[in-house]
Design a protein around this motif. Structure first.
Motif, PDB file in Angstrom:
ATOM      1  N   ARG A 197       0.847  -1.206   0.000  1.00 13.74           N
ATOM      2  CA  ARG A 197       0.000   0.000   0.000  1.00 13.74           C
ATOM      3  C   ARG A 197       0.876   1.248   0.000  1.00 13.74           C
ATOM      4  N   GLY A 198       1.973   1.221   0.775  1.00 19.18           N
ATOM      5  CA  GLY A 198       2.900   2.347   0.762  1.00 19.18           C
ATOM      6  C   GLY A 198       3.530   2.556  -0.603  1.00 19.18           C
ATOM      7  N   LEU A 199       3.847   1.475  -1.271  1.00 19.23           N
ATOM      8  CA  LEU A 199       4.443   1.568  -2.609  1.00 19.23           C
ATOM      9  C   LEU A 199       3.468   2.103  -3.652  1.00 19.23           C
ATOM     10  N   MET A 200       2.177   1.924  -3.410  1.00 15.85           N
ATOM     11  CA  MET A 200       1.165   2.398  -4.366  1.00 15.85           C
ATOM     12  C   MET A 200       1.181   3.918  -4.510  1.00 15.85           C
ATOM     13  N   ALA A 201       1.723   4.621  -3.542  1.00 15.77           N
ATOM     14  CA  ALA A 201       1.835   6.077  -3.643  1.00 15.77           C
ATOM     15  C   ALA A 201       2.969   6.488  -4.590  1.00 15.77           C
ATOM     16  N   ASN A 202       3.737   5.502  -5.052  1.00 17.30           N
ATOM     17  CA  ASN A 202       4.879   5.730  -5.931  1.00 17.30           C
ATOM     18  C   ASN A 202       5.897   6.683  -5.279  1.00 17.30           C
TER      19      ASN A 202
END
Length: 179
Positions: free
Chosen positions: A147-152
């Protein structure tokens, strides 16, 4: 990239961070090590805007973070994955991942981020329609990181990413962090 100078924070009268100074350059992998209560989580919360410093400076790519709200800091490229596998329990894995991209407007980039996190964590793709609360502890930690990575993000702050994980999952999380 990130420069912290003489940072002080308090929780009420309790003085937690006392003059922290550090710098993180682009491409660096930095690990904070210290005893329980040393202020590691407090430092990450200060960087991500969850608490504001009493004094000192936090500067990211020339922009002061001292008084910014967390969404503004995410927009600048910093994402914080807090300790404790904090997922949205009553919604699906997919919706949890979508929440990580809630500030993004680039639809194609979001599609690419889904592909990336599903490549990094294939188990999440298998469970994309499953409610997050039904995942194992390790799967929930994978979901929180994904989920943190989804913010790019350009910078990812991970607080206790291996806490409570089985050794084989610790290795997988470590490999993902290196990636």
């Amino acid at each position: 990239m990130l420069k912290i100078e003489q940072l002080h924070t308090h929780y009420g009268a309790l003085h937690i961070l006392k003059g922290v100074t550090m710098q993180v350059d682009e491409g660096q992998l930095v690990c904070l090590i210290g005893a329980n209560g040393a202020g590691k989580s407090t430092l990450l919360k200060a960087i991500s805007g969850l608490i504001h410093p009493t004094s000192g400076n936090i500067v990211y790519n020339g922009v002061s973070l001292n008084k910014l709200a967390p969404p503004d800091i995410v927009r600048l490229g910093i994402t914080h994955v807090p300790e404790g596998r904090l997922v949205f329990p009553g919604v699906t894995v997919r919706v949890n991942l979508e929440m990580g991209a809630f500030l993004r407007k680039d639809k194609q980039g979001i599609v690419e981020s889904f592909e990336r996190v599903y490549t990094l964590f294939p188990r999440l793709k298998e469970r994309s329609k499953q409610q997050a609360q039904t995942l194992s502890g390790g799967e929930q930690q994978m979901l929180a990181i994904a989920r943190g990575l989804m913010a790019n993000p350009k910078m990812l702050l991970l607080d206790e990413p291996s806490l409570g994980l089985a050794p084989v999952l610790v290795d997988q999380v470590a490999d993902t962090i290196k990636e």
